[in-house]
Design a protein around this motif. Sequence first.
Motif, PDB file in Angstrom:
ATOM      1  N   PRO A  64      -3.599  -2.593   5.696  1.00  0.00           N
ATOM      2  CA  PRO A  64      -3.586  -3.903   5.018  1.00  0.00           C
ATOM      3  C   PRO A  64      -4.747  -4.789   5.446  1.00  0.00           C
ATOM      4  CG  PRO A  64      -1.368  -3.297   5.704  1.00  0.00           C
ATOM      5  CD  PRO A  64      -2.290  -2.271   6.298  1.00  0.00           C
ATOM      6  N   ALA A  65      -5.097  -4.730   6.733  1.00  0.00           N
ATOM      7  CA  ALA A  65      -6.194  -5.567   7.228  1.00  0.00           C
ATOM      8  C   ALA A  65      -7.524  -5.183   6.583  1.00  0.00           C
ATOM      9  CB  ALA A  65      -6.291  -5.461   8.743  1.00  0.00           C
ATOM     10  N   SER A  66      -7.785  -3.874   6.432  1.00  0.00           N
ATOM     11  CA  SER A  66      -9.052  -3.440   5.836  1.00  0.00           C
ATOM     12  C   SER A  66      -9.109  -3.790   4.354  1.00  0.00           C
ATOM     13  CB  SER A  66      -9.255  -1.937   6.040  1.00  0.00           C
ATOM     14  OG  SER A  66      -8.296  -1.177   5.321  1.00  0.00           O
ATOM     15  N   ILE A  67      -7.967  -3.705   3.660  1.00  0.00           N
ATOM     16  CA  ILE A  67      -7.918  -4.084   2.243  1.00  0.00           C
ATOM     17  C   ILE A  67      -8.151  -5.583   2.082  1.00  0.00           C
ATOM     18  CG2 ILE A  67      -6.422  -4.289   0.232  1.00  0.00           C
ATOM     19  CD1 ILE A  67      -7.504  -1.482   0.690  1.00  0.00           C
ATOM     20  N   LEU A  70       0.833  -1.195   0.000  1.00  0.00           N
ATOM     21  CA  LEU A  70       0.000   0.000   0.000  1.00  0.00           C
ATOM     22  C   LEU A  70       0.869   1.246   0.000  1.00  0.00           C
ATOM     23  CD1 LEU A  70      -2.676  -0.958   2.701  1.00  0.00           C
ATOM     24  CD2 LEU A  70      -2.623  -1.557   0.281  1.00  0.00           C
ATOM     25  N   GLU A  71       0.513   2.209  -0.838  1.00  0.00           N
ATOM     26  CA  GLU A  71       1.190   3.501  -0.860  1.00  0.00           C
ATOM     27  C   GLU A  71       0.146   4.601  -0.964  1.00  0.00           C
ATOM     28  OE1 GLU A  71       3.997   3.887  -3.992  1.00  0.00           O
ATOM     29  OE2 GLU A  71       5.423   2.448  -3.146  1.00  0.00           O
ATOM     30  N   LEU A 126      -0.799  -1.071  -4.566  1.00  0.00           N
ATOM     31  CA  LEU A 126      -2.014  -0.260  -4.526  1.00  0.00           C
ATOM     32  C   LEU A 126      -1.639   1.162  -4.123  1.00  0.00           C
ATOM     33  CD1 LEU A 126      -4.421  -2.700  -2.619  1.00  0.00           C
ATOM     34  CD2 LEU A 126      -3.830  -2.664  -5.050  1.00  0.00           C
ATOM     35  N   ARG A 127      -1.832   2.091  -5.022  1.00  0.00           N
ATOM     36  CA  ARG A 127      -1.612   3.512  -4.714  1.00  0.00           C
ATOM     37  C   ARG A 127      -2.984   4.114  -4.436  1.00  0.00           C
ATOM     38  NH1 ARG A 127       0.258   6.906  -8.125  1.00  0.00           N
ATOM     39  NH2 ARG A 127       1.494   8.049  -6.599  1.00  0.00           N
ATOM     40  N   ILE A 128      -3.201   4.475  -3.168  1.00  0.00           N
ATOM     41  CA  ILE A 128      -4.545   4.776  -2.674  1.00  0.00           C
ATOM     42  C   ILE A 128      -4.708   6.262  -2.360  1.00  0.00           C
ATOM     43  CG2 ILE A 128      -6.154   4.373  -0.762  1.00  0.00           C
ATOM     44  CD1 ILE A 128      -5.037   1.533  -0.607  1.00  0.00           C
ATOM     45  N   ILE A 136      -3.712   0.390  -9.479  1.00  0.00           N
ATOM     46  CA  ILE A 136      -3.163  -0.934  -9.187  1.00  0.00           C
ATOM     47  C   ILE A 136      -2.098  -1.299 -10.214  1.00  0.00           C
ATOM     48  CG2 ILE A 136      -3.694  -3.367  -8.779  1.00  0.00           C
ATOM     49  CD1 ILE A 136      -6.583  -2.560  -8.278  1.00  0.00           C
ATOM     50  N   THR A 137      -0.946  -1.765  -9.727  1.00  0.00           N
ATOM     51  CA  THR A 137       0.151  -2.235 -10.576  1.00  0.00           C
ATOM     52  C   THR A 137       0.580  -3.625 -10.112  1.00  0.00           C
ATOM     53  OG1 THR A 137       0.929   0.048 -10.824  1.00  0.00           O
ATOM     54  CG2 THR A 137       2.458  -1.705 -11.451  1.00  0.00           C
ATOM     55  N   ARG A 138       0.875  -4.502 -11.064  1.00  0.00           N
ATOM     56  CA  ARG A 138       1.370  -5.835 -10.708  1.00  0.00           C
ATOM     57  C   ARG A 138       2.827  -5.753 -10.273  1.00  0.00           C
ATOM     58  NH1 ARG A 138      -2.619  -9.216 -13.450  1.00  0.00           N
ATOM     59  NH2 ARG A 138      -3.496  -8.022 -15.183  1.00  0.00           N
TER      60      ARG A 138
END
Length: 267
Positions: free
Chosen positions: A58-61, A45-46, A106-108, A96-98
């Motif tokens: 991370p837990a919520s995602i 996550l970023e 995930l750039r949020i 989203i990028t692989r």
Amino acid sequence: MIFSDPRFINRVAGFLATLGVLIVLGALAYRAMHMPMFNITRIVLEPKRGDVLSYVSPASIQSTLDGRVQGNFFSLDLLEVQGILSTSPWVRHVDITRLWPNGLLLRIEEHEPFALWNNEALINTWGEKYLANRGEVDSIDSLPQFFGPDGSEHLVVQRYAELVRWLSPINLRVKELGLNDRYSWRVLLDNNITLTMGRDPGAEIANPYDGGGAMSFAATIERFVRAWPALLKRIEGRPVERIDLRYTKGFAITFADSTNSDQSDMP
């Protein structure tokens, strides 16, 4: 006969050999692409803005994605994942990028709470309504409370900005701002005085009521702001409960220690 032609037989044999090789390579590629090493096991996550994420974890995602996505590094539908993540309470937008060979970046962009909306929702800094756990907001007591019909969120935010601009010079803040079904305004200030205003003819949403006689929102507030210093001297410290600004000239004042209203003709 054509089947006895060596050149034809060689071409057929070559085609079948090539086809066989392609089938074998395809099977090997399919098997390789579905190896456990390509299962998504890492999510990074970023924040799109700033240095940290305040609400998304991370837990919520993981909770949002659990049981709702299928696929691995190669087969995962990123648009589908993006749509699912947009339902997560604090996610406004995500890119989203692989990440080779088993991860996602995930750039949020988070919802940034700007105000409370009605009894259950919040308003972000874009003037959009969203649902999230209010208990996660650290400074919730400092957020203004907005009320209004569905679809009026942007208008309420716009009027709040106008109020802030007009009230700042006289050191007043808005605690609550409400728009009722008839598009009339109620403002609760931080000194616990309620301002009652008439219908808003400049509302950007459809107003089914006749706007005839309605006064400009800005003009009404300006009239109050200009009268406020003189009003403070005139009331001589008596606590004011409500000021009714629905008059074309002047306004009515209700004191907290009295059931009677005094009408002022101050411009």
